[in-house]
Design a protein around this motif. Sequence first.
Motif, PDB file in Angstrom:
ATOM      1  N   SER A  28       7.982   0.162  -3.844  1.00 23.57           N
ATOM      2  CA  SER A  28       6.916   0.602  -4.454  1.00 23.57           C
ATOM      3  C   SER A  28       6.041  -0.445  -4.848  1.00 23.57           C
ATOM      4  CB  SER A  28       6.737   1.683  -5.801  1.00 23.57           C
ATOM      5  OG  SER A  28       7.593   1.120  -6.637  1.00 23.57           O
ATOM      6  N   PHE A  29       4.334  -0.689  -4.626  1.00 28.51           N
ATOM      7  CA  PHE A  29       4.022  -1.376  -4.979  1.00 28.51           C
ATOM      8  C   PHE A  29       2.991  -1.150  -6.184  1.00 28.51           C
ATOM      9  CE2 PHE A  29       2.214  -0.782  -1.122  1.00 28.51           C
ATOM     10  CZ  PHE A  29       0.555  -0.652  -2.063  1.00 28.51           C
ATOM     11  N   ASP A  30       2.254  -1.327  -7.174  1.00 27.81           N
ATOM     12  CA  ASP A  30       1.129  -1.007  -7.482  1.00 27.81           C
ATOM     13  C   ASP A  30      -0.513  -1.201  -7.668  1.00 27.81           C
ATOM     14  OD1 ASP A  30       3.084  -0.461 -10.312  1.00 27.81           O
ATOM     15  OD2 ASP A  30       2.451  -2.668 -11.227  1.00 27.81           O
ATOM     16  N   THR A  31      -0.416  -0.073  -7.666  1.00 29.94           N
ATOM     17  CA  THR A  31      -1.910  -0.555  -7.081  1.00 29.94           C
ATOM     18  C   THR A  31      -2.844  -0.246  -9.069  1.00 29.94           C
ATOM     19  OG1 THR A  31      -2.366   1.189  -5.447  1.00 29.94           O
ATOM     20  CG2 THR A  31      -3.983   1.022  -5.904  1.00 29.94           C
ATOM     21  N   VAL A  32      -4.010  -0.698  -8.788  1.00 32.98           N
ATOM     22  CA  VAL A  32      -4.322  -0.990 -10.204  1.00 32.98           C
ATOM     23  C   VAL A  32      -5.576   0.412 -10.280  1.00 32.98           C
ATOM     24  CG1 VAL A  32      -5.974  -2.280 -11.762  1.00 32.98           C
ATOM     25  CG2 VAL A  32      -3.637  -2.978 -11.233  1.00 32.98           C
TER      26      VAL A  32
ATOM     27  N   ILE B 258      -0.405   1.798 -10.835  1.00 35.08           N
ATOM     28  CA  ILE B 258       0.206   2.848 -10.340  1.00 35.08           C
ATOM     29  C   ILE B 258       0.428   3.029  -9.463  1.00 35.08           C
ATOM     30  CG2 ILE B 258      -0.440   5.327  -9.181  1.00 35.08           C
ATOM     31  CD1 ILE B 258      -1.792   4.699 -12.006  1.00 35.08           C
ATOM     32  N   PRO B 259       2.133   3.409  -9.581  1.00 37.72           N
ATOM     33  CA  PRO B 259       2.609   2.903  -8.599  1.00 37.72           C
ATOM     34  C   PRO B 259       2.766   4.120  -6.697  1.00 37.72           C
ATOM     35  CG  PRO B 259       4.272   3.657 -10.150  1.00 37.72           C
ATOM     36  CD  PRO B 259       2.707   3.255 -10.521  1.00 37.72           C
ATOM     37  N   THR B 260       2.843   2.884  -6.239  1.00 33.63           N
ATOM     38  CA  THR B 260       2.421   2.782  -4.412  1.00 33.63           C
ATOM     39  C   THR B 260       3.528   3.155  -3.839  1.00 33.63           C
ATOM     40  OG1 THR B 260       0.596   2.605  -5.161  1.00 33.63           O
ATOM     41  CG2 THR B 260       0.986   3.121  -3.295  1.00 33.63           C
ATOM     42  N   LEU B 261       3.770   4.289  -2.714  1.00 35.88           N
ATOM     43  CA  LEU B 261       4.334   3.535  -2.024  1.00 35.88           C
ATOM     44  C   LEU B 261       3.782   4.189  -0.327  1.00 35.88           C
ATOM     45  CD1 LEU B 261       7.197   6.317  -2.737  1.00 35.88           C
ATOM     46  CD2 LEU B 261       7.096   4.045  -2.470  1.00 35.88           C
ATOM     47  N   MET B 262       3.665   3.483   0.455  1.00 37.86           N
ATOM     48  CA  MET B 262       3.275   3.429   1.897  1.00 37.86           C
ATOM     49  C   MET B 262       4.303   3.994   2.779  1.00 37.86           C
ATOM     50  SD  MET B 262       0.214   2.528   1.766  1.00 37.86           S
ATOM     51  CE  MET B 262      -0.366   1.848   3.097  1.00 37.86           C
ATOM     52  N   ALA B 263       3.993   3.881   3.625  1.00 37.48           N
ATOM     53  CA  ALA B 263       4.771   4.171   5.136  1.00 37.48           C
ATOM     54  C   ALA B 263       5.008   3.046   6.085  1.00 37.48           C
ATOM     55  CB  ALA B 263       3.742   5.599   6.139  1.00 37.48           C
ATOM     56  N   ASP B 264       5.826   2.458   5.166  1.00 35.74           N
ATOM     57  CA  ASP B 264       5.917   1.245   5.992  1.00 35.74           C
ATOM     58  C   ASP B 264       8.042   0.561   6.442  1.00 35.74           C
ATOM     59  OD1 ASP B 264       6.848   1.318   3.492  1.00 35.74           O
ATOM     60  OD2 ASP B 264       6.265  -0.381   2.700  1.00 35.74           O
TER      61      ASP B 264
ATOM     62  N   ALA C 183      -0.832   9.950 -11.247  1.00 30.57           N
ATOM     63  CA  ALA C 183       0.720   8.525 -11.891  1.00 30.57           C
ATOM     64  C   ALA C 183       1.397   8.505 -10.973  1.00 30.57           C
ATOM     65  CB  ALA C 183       1.399  10.082 -12.806  1.00 30.57           C
ATOM     66  N   GLY C 184       1.138   8.726  -9.742  1.00 25.25           N
ATOM     67  CA  GLY C 184       1.792   7.788  -8.163  1.00 25.25           C
ATOM     68  C   GLY C 184       1.425   8.494  -7.491  1.00 25.25           C
ATOM     69  N   PHE C 185       0.563   7.554  -6.446  1.00 25.84           N
ATOM     70  CA  PHE C 185       0.559   7.528  -4.658  1.00 25.84           C
ATOM     71  C   PHE C 185       1.692   7.884  -3.997  1.00 25.84           C
ATOM     72  CE2 PHE C 185      -3.331   4.886  -6.588  1.00 25.84           C
ATOM     73  CZ  PHE C 185      -4.096   6.083  -6.475  1.00 25.84           C
ATOM     74  N   ASN C 186       1.504   9.013  -3.322  1.00 26.49           N
ATOM     75  CA  ASN C 186       2.253   9.051  -2.327  1.00 26.49           C
ATOM     76  C   ASN C 186       3.854   9.500  -2.171  1.00 26.49           C
ATOM     77  OD1 ASN C 186      -0.224   8.967  -0.806  1.00 26.49           O
ATOM     78  ND2 ASN C 186       0.109   6.593  -0.050  1.00 26.49           N
ATOM     79  N   ASP C 187       4.380   9.541  -3.870  1.00 17.93           N
ATOM     80  CA  ASP C 187       5.464   9.489  -4.486  1.00 17.93           C
ATOM     81  C   ASP C 187       5.794  10.627  -5.131  1.00 17.93           C
ATOM     82  OD1 ASP C 187       3.824   9.245  -6.273  1.00 17.93           O
ATOM     83  OD2 ASP C 187       5.104   7.320  -7.556  1.00 17.93           O
TER      84      ASP C 187
ATOM     85  N   MET D 248      -0.118  13.487  11.466  1.00 21.00           N
ATOM     86  CA  MET D 248      -0.590  13.747  10.817  1.00 21.00           C
ATOM     87  C   MET D 248      -0.128  12.277   9.696  1.00 21.00           C
ATOM     88  SD  MET D 248       0.144  18.303   9.720  1.00 21.00           S
ATOM     89  CE  MET D 248       0.161  18.985  11.072  1.00 21.00           C
ATOM     90  N   ASP D 249      -0.993  12.862   8.684  1.00 22.45           N
ATOM     91  CA  ASP D 249      -0.281  11.844   7.703  1.00 22.45           C
ATOM     92  C   ASP D 249      -0.154  12.043   6.271  1.00 22.45           C
ATOM     93  OD1 ASP D 249      -3.345  10.699   6.279  1.00 22.45           O
ATOM     94  OD2 ASP D 249      -2.947   9.999   8.523  1.00 22.45           O
ATOM     95  N   TRP D 250       1.181  11.438   5.405  1.00 22.93           N
ATOM     96  CA  TRP D 250       0.884  12.657   4.246  1.00 22.93           C
ATOM     97  C   TRP D 250       0.535  11.890   2.851  1.00 22.93           C
ATOM     98  CZ3 TRP D 250       6.393  15.786   4.134  1.00 22.93           C
ATOM     99  CH2 TRP D 250       6.591  16.403   5.295  1.00 22.93           C
ATOM    100  N   HIS D 251      -0.370  12.713   2.346  1.00 21.13           N
ATOM    101  CA  HIS D 251      -0.659  11.862   0.651  1.00 21.13           C
ATOM    102  C   HIS D 251       0.095  12.814  -0.289  1.00 21.13           C
ATOM    103  CE1 HIS D 251      -2.373   8.684   2.636  1.00 21.13           C
ATOM    104  NE2 HIS D 251      -3.026   9.618   3.959  1.00 21.13           N
ATOM    105  N   THR D 252       1.240  12.353  -1.247  1.00 21.13           N
ATOM    106  CA  THR D 252       1.412  13.839  -2.495  1.00 21.13           C
ATOM    107  C   THR D 252       1.450  13.000  -3.535  1.00 21.13           C
ATOM    108  OG1 THR D 252       3.976  12.731  -1.545  1.00 21.13           O
ATOM    109  CG2 THR D 252       2.982  14.709  -0.375  1.00 21.13           C
ATOM    110  N   ASN D 253       0.491  12.571  -4.241  1.00 23.57           N
ATOM    111  CA  ASN D 253       0.186  11.883  -5.215  1.00 23.57           C
ATOM    112  C   ASN D 253       0.819  13.321  -6.722  1.00 23.57           C
ATOM    113  OD1 ASN D 253      -1.325  10.552  -4.352  1.00 23.57           O
ATOM    114  ND2 ASN D 253      -2.915  10.808  -4.681  1.00 23.57           N
ATOM    115  N   ARG D 254       1.727  12.512  -8.048  1.00 24.63           N
ATOM    116  CA  ARG D 254       1.557  12.531  -9.059  1.00 24.63           C
ATOM    117  C   ARG D 254       0.450  12.928  -9.785  1.00 24.63           C
ATOM    118  NH1 ARG D 254       5.762   8.991 -11.752  1.00 24.63           N
ATOM    119  NH2 ARG D 254       4.987   7.483 -10.432  1.00 24.63           N
ATOM    120  N   ASN D 255       1.097  14.275 -10.530  1.00 22.83           N
ATOM    121  CA  ASN D 255      -0.269  14.231 -10.829  1.00 22.83           C
ATOM    122  C   ASN D 255       0.011  15.191 -12.480  1.00 22.83           C
ATOM    123  OD1 ASN D 255      -3.529  14.874 -10.972  1.00 22.83           O
ATOM    124  ND2 ASN D 255      -3.039  16.671 -10.998  1.00 22.83           N
ATOM    125  N   PHE D 256      -1.341  15.185 -13.295  1.00 21.23           N
ATOM    126  CA  PHE D 256      -0.840  15.498 -14.670  1.00 21.23           C
ATOM    127  C   PHE D 256      -2.214  16.234 -14.861  1.00 21.23           C
ATOM    128  CE2 PHE D 256       2.748  13.299 -15.327  1.00 21.23           C
ATOM    129  CZ  PHE D 256       3.449  13.396 -15.367  1.00 21.23           C
TER     130      PHE D 256
END
Length: 821
Positions: free
Chosen positions: A540-544, A550-556, A482-486, A447-455
């Motif tokens: 984290s790094f930013d994805t525009v 948008i702050p972004t985390l990766m499985a890295d 608000a955030g990718f994968n975090d 599996m791979d997970w993508h849990t975005n922060r969201n409002f």
Amino acid sequence: MTTPLKPTFAKNRLAAAVTSVMLGVSFTAVAADETKAPEDDAFETIVVTGTVGGRTQIESAVAVTSIDDEVIQNFKPNSEVELFRLIPGIQANGGNGPGGNANIAVRGLPVATGGSPFVQIQEDGLPTVLFGDMQFGNNDYWTRFDASTARVESVRGGTAATFASQAPGAIINYISHIGDVEGGYVGLSTGIGYDEKRVDFRYGGSASDSVIYHVGGYMKTGRGPLDDGFNTSESMQLKANLTKYLEDDESYVRFYLKAADTQEPFYTGSLAYANISNNKISDVRPYPGMDGRSASNFSTLNQSFLIVNNEGGVERVNMSGITTEALALGNEVHYVMENDIMVDNKMRWTDMSGAFTEPFHGPGMTSNVIGSTVNGSVVDAIRYANGPMAGELYNKPYIDTNTNVRTDINDVGSFVNDLTISKEFALDGATLNARAGYFYMNQKIAMDWHTNRNFREAGSSNPAQLDLFDAAGNQLTANGLAGFNDNWGDCCARVYDLEYTNTAPYVALELELDDFIVDGSVRRDTIDASGYTVQSSGESFDTVIDGVAIPTLMADGKEEYPDYSESYTSYTFGGLYKFNEDTSFFVRTSKGNRFNSDRQTVSGKIQPDGSLTQAGRVAAVDEVNQHEIGVKNRGDLGETDYTVEFTLLKGDFTQSNYEPTSTPACPNGGCILDNEYRTVGFEFYGTLRWDALSVIANATYTDAEQKPNGGTWGPANDIPELTYAVTSSYEISDQIRVGLNMSGQYGNRNGAGVETENKPIFGGNISYRPTPNLEFAIIGQNLTDEFALRGLSGVVDADNGVISAQPVLGRNLSASVRLLF
């Protein structure tokens, strides 16, 4: 008109092969042909599987239940977890919807993290997945009741621990029609007042003098009773089998095929009003703007969203709920050798994958977001991001801050084989039955997970996305994102490809001495773990997105390469005394085990060389101890025939596990749980038949407690003290039949110790057959339209009596027509 098939060389055993018994009770750790009891005597059903010899139910020292397909269809469960309410001992909290993802407990043994750690779901005697609590892959995703299923059978405790792996609490087995009775039907159904269309079909019969077959399945489409605003149900399943009987009239070879492609919603709850006093809630009622009986958290304004995939690219995914794809090929051999030695082998290869794509529901106070820091800036204003009010200020008191989650279930395929050899020995004044077996299963979990922060908006049907702004008017989110994968921190940007191989030899003996029967069985499981897991480095790094960073985390980051093996022994001993032909008493004690698979990863319990730490070895296997005393009785009261099974229960287990996601036991995710659990209670299952009336009832009472590490004993989370279900059917005439059912629970508390209000839910059905081959029916759920809860997520605003909860579906009716042939 249906007629039993009798190949030319068949004798009594084939003529009595597997049939549906409406009020039958039988053991099914491994499914096989069985002899049907007379319709007026369910206790005479022959139990030939999961025990060392073929005995009637009243002579079997196990707690077992079988639910006929017609009973299930008239109950009209909207999910597998609702179906399980018909089985005593199974305590399934929540109103999760047809997608699954239910927490399934048994006999008061709580679900400390998620899924069904102690309950195995089987199809025709083999597990669909080895582990019931895979993260984002619970075992109720992969099995669907449909027209191909003849009955659903369950054993709780006892021999479940020794005739199956990873099932110390219970086995729930879906048994297929095999075509021994010629005929079938095609049925069309539609929701009354809501969009849902379904086709069910099955047909079985004889292909030759020695070959029988069956094919069945369903197709379904629509929005469902909770109007999601778009089609969230798009499902099909086809199951078929073919049986070739050999010339000794007893041996056979059977082949199985299953193909499934399902998309179904998982309902995550809604706001509601309630009176809150002394950690109890009452007078639960709908929240204005979003009635959880008829609306869900799905929305046309959130039917797709963006993720950052494992290659760092931005990708749009559909809000598709729980999706599965499966292709399974199976084979079963039953062969009678010389000296009446019986060899049975079951095999299944499965290619299976899917996805979990959901808007989790997590409402809170809007005032807590205003003034908080999000993405490095203080939130000054909240505005609608889309929908008819896009750009306007959001001034509602509550806001949903939970994740939009996408988990790609890349591979949960498996290969499983179960081989047994059995023989009956005649001794001086006694009979000894012996069985030896060897189980093998290879289970993949990738599996791979993508849990975005969201409002998003809370307290409204079809909720809109919300954007946050600072005092200078700078936009902090992009269409609610608000955030990718975090969403749960750096734990949960992860990718893994794991493999577990479970081997288990097992031996069982049963000795009969006049009116006494004693048995014992032992199983030795070995699990080999391999593969890899990668989680985020935390950097984290930013994805525009739309001009917003948008702050972004990766499985890295941290990598784990599990390479370890664990072995453990399970056993059970029991005995039965036949007081007379209508009454028996049984006792049983057992120690079962289950292995913690992917939940061990990213928990600090796997060393760099792949071995387990000492804490990991302690947490690798959960031991479950159970003790039970039961009585089975049948009789008549005038013209009324009845059967009763009553079992006293006691159990305990200790669990050490890691929970990365938010649960009642771990509100913010990332918890190591080291808890002890214990329970006492009883199970009841009874049937009654009086003239044209038949009634089936079950109830389970448990006093379940838990003791957190270093804490004190207190009530267990999300385990109702009492669950019950009653179904009835009355034949007014040869053409008209009506039914009424009731189900409910009492004394349920969430992780914060808040006890929920309990109300019974009533359903009903009426069918009319103008000819023997044509049937019209109307089936209804929640006829009184009660606002009743199956689960409580939490208290959102105690001062104003606002909660987040999971209500049952409101009143809903469906109409159907069936052509029988």
